[in-house]
Enzyme design. Structure first.
Site, PDB file in Angstrom:
ATOM      1  N   ASP A 132      -2.611  -0.878   1.663  1.00 26.98           N
ATOM      2  CA  ASP A 132      -4.010  -1.221   1.889  1.00 26.98           C
ATOM      3  C   ASP A 132      -4.755  -1.002   0.572  1.00 26.98           C
ATOM      4  O   ASP A 132      -4.882   0.130   0.098  1.00 26.98           O
ATOM      5  CB  ASP A 132      -4.573  -0.333   3.004  1.00 26.98           C
ATOM      6  N   HIS A 133      -5.239  -2.093   0.009  1.00 27.45           N
ATOM      7  CA  HIS A 133      -5.883  -1.992  -1.310  1.00 27.45           C
ATOM      8  C   HIS A 133      -7.209  -1.249  -1.246  1.00 27.45           C
ATOM      9  O   HIS A 133      -7.800  -0.947  -2.291  1.00 27.45           O
ATOM     10  CB  HIS A 133      -6.094  -3.393  -1.896  1.00 27.45           C
ATOM     11  N   ARG A 134      -7.701  -0.942  -0.058  1.00 24.36           N
ATOM     12  CA  ARG A 134      -8.937  -0.162   0.045  1.00 24.36           C
ATOM     13  C   ARG A 134      -8.695   1.311  -0.224  1.00 24.36           C
ATOM     14  O   ARG A 134      -9.607   2.026  -0.648  1.00 24.36           O
ATOM     15  CB  ARG A 134      -9.538  -0.323   1.446  1.00 24.36           C
TER      16      ARG A 134
END
Length: 464
Positions: free
Chosen positions: A434-436
């Site tokens: 998850d790039h968040r």
């Protein structure tokens, strides 16, 4: 005067809102004891036998097998209280209102009291029962009209069958197999899925195991064959495990901006270390350590260094929640679809302990006995798709987790080792994240550490 109580489908936990009736365990007119299982249902998580909290006589059932019911809808009604002395003495335990009930806090799991032998009650014994509780009145499944009285069945033919798995029972029903005619190969004669499949194959080969099916007679050659009707498209309901997986994967794609990075690693030393572990101690050594268990242990060591990947995103609060424990899920393919059993507190286990728990959960997944608790609460997933003979993949993250490590097959390949070309055991590792919760540097650092541990297992000695 007996009182009729309505038993509704209980909340089976983990936010489940519906369940499918797989098999009724009682008939209308049966006598049931408190906490006796009355129906087998399939939820989006597991197969569950639901016990009834009342003791008495079953007066109605609601829903046929294969029907999907929402939580809180009626399952059956039970007439409680003695009538003409027909209810047995072991159906005691009346509350202050005179109703017989187990008083369980978590309905659906029971108190473990022994179930009484089922017994039919004369219709006149329950004819004076009061009406069910107020509310919408579904049409009950009534008892069939009385027919010819069958010959008495010997005790040995009507006793319990050594089968634990609901999936084994269902498989036998689908192929019209009498489980009492099978000899189980499991412990204490337990009938396993392999025993049923073997009997099915034997029946297909002409052995007298399953009832024979009449073979249709072909029309005479001189008569023209009728025109074939158009074949309709097959429709498969998205419910149960498959429906839950579909919902979770769709939500993952909608909410999680995922990215994937991958690397090839030389797993020769890891395979040698595993062989040394399993060869030490001789016949008295413990269970064999699997490659999956070693990779799981490597994951826990990597997550200790990169805790960003053991987290989840709280959208409402706009916060990243880093989780203190690693509950490691691993993907397992079953007849009911893809499931992800969870190894609890994997960060505090060694490779042997993780391997033993993976083995237990895998067997439960195969037999369909995983509980909802064993299928939920994961914080990181390990996906060994190499067992399907493929090298790489870009899997969908198991929402609401933040990452998944994928492992391809380990195969001999040309590899430059110590400056020379050699044949080594090579594996492709991929990380979808998850790039968040982190940037590419963190994800790359995690994957590189995993690859280094695969190539040089001694690196893990610092964290053992």
């Amino acid at each position: 005067m007996p009182k009729v109580l309505e038993f509704k489908l209980p909340d089976l936990g983990e936010g489940l809102t519906e369940a499918e009736i797989v098999r009724w365990l009682v008939e209308v007119g049966d006598v049931v004891a408190i906490d006796q299982p009355v129906v087998e249902v399939e939820t989006a998580k597991a197969m569950v036998e639901v016990p009834c909290p009342y003791g008495g006589v079953v007066t109605a059932r609601f829903g046929e097998e294969g029907t999907e019911l929402p939580v809180g809808s009626p399952l059956l009604t039970v007439a409680v209280g003695s009538a003409e002395g027909d209810l047995p003495d072991n159906l005691s335990g009346k509350g202050t209102d005179g109703a017989e009930s187990s008083g369980n806090v978590l309905v659906g799991y029971g108190t473990g009291a022994p179930a009484a032998r089922r017994r039919r009650v004369r219709p006149e014994a329950i004819s004076a029962a009061a009406a069910p509780v107020a509310g919408p009145a579904p049409v009950p499944v009534t008892a069939p009209a009385p027919g010819p009285v069958p010959a008495p069945v010997p005790d040995e033919a009507s006793g319990p069958v050594a089968v634990v798995s609901p999936l084994v029972r269902r498989l036998a029903r689908q192929h019209d197999l009498d489980l009492r005619q099978l000899t189980g190969s499991g412990h204490d004669g337990l009938i396993l899925r392999a025993d049923v499949e073997s009997a099915i194959r034997a029946g297909a080969n002409g052995t007298a195991v399953a009832p024979s099916v009449p073979v249709p007679v072909s029309p005479p050659a001189s008569r023209p064959a009728p025109a074939s009707a158009p074949v309709a498209a097959e429709r498969i309901p998205l419910r149960g495990v498959r429906g839950a997986v579909a919902d979770k994967l769709a939500r993952s794609r909608r909410e999680i901006p995922d990215a994937t990075c991958w690397v090839d690693a030389d797993a020769t030393e890891l395979m040698a270390a595993r062989a040394a572990m399993n060869g030490a101690g001789g016949p008295t050594a413990g269970p064999k350590v699997s490659v999956l268990a070693l990779l799981a242990r490597i994951c826990t060591a990597a997550l200790a260094r990169f805790p960003e990947l053991n987290s989840m995103v709280d959208l409402e609060a706009r916060e990243i929640v880093r989780l203190p424990a690693v509950h490691l899920g691993f993907a397992a393919q079953t007849e009911r679809g893809l499931v992800v059993p969870v190894v609890r507190d994997a960060q505090s286990r060694n490779a042997e302990s993780i391997g033993a728990e993976i083995g237990r959960l895998t067997e439960a997944a195969r037999t369909g006995t995983l509980t909802p608790t064993e299928l939920t609460g994961g914080t990181f997933t390990l996906n060994n798709y190499g067992v399907f003979g493929v090298d790489g993949s870009t899997p969908i993250i198991n929402h609401p987790e933040a990452a998944m490590l994928g492992v391809g097959r380990i195969v001999p390949k040309p590899w430059v080792h110590r400056g020379e070309l050699a044949v080594r055991q090579v594996v492709q590792l991929s990380l979808t994240f998850d790039h968040r919760v982190c940037d590419g540097g963190t994800a790359g650092g995690f994957l590189r550490y995993v690859a280094d541990c695969v190539e040089q297992p001694a690196l893990m000695l610092r964290t053992l």
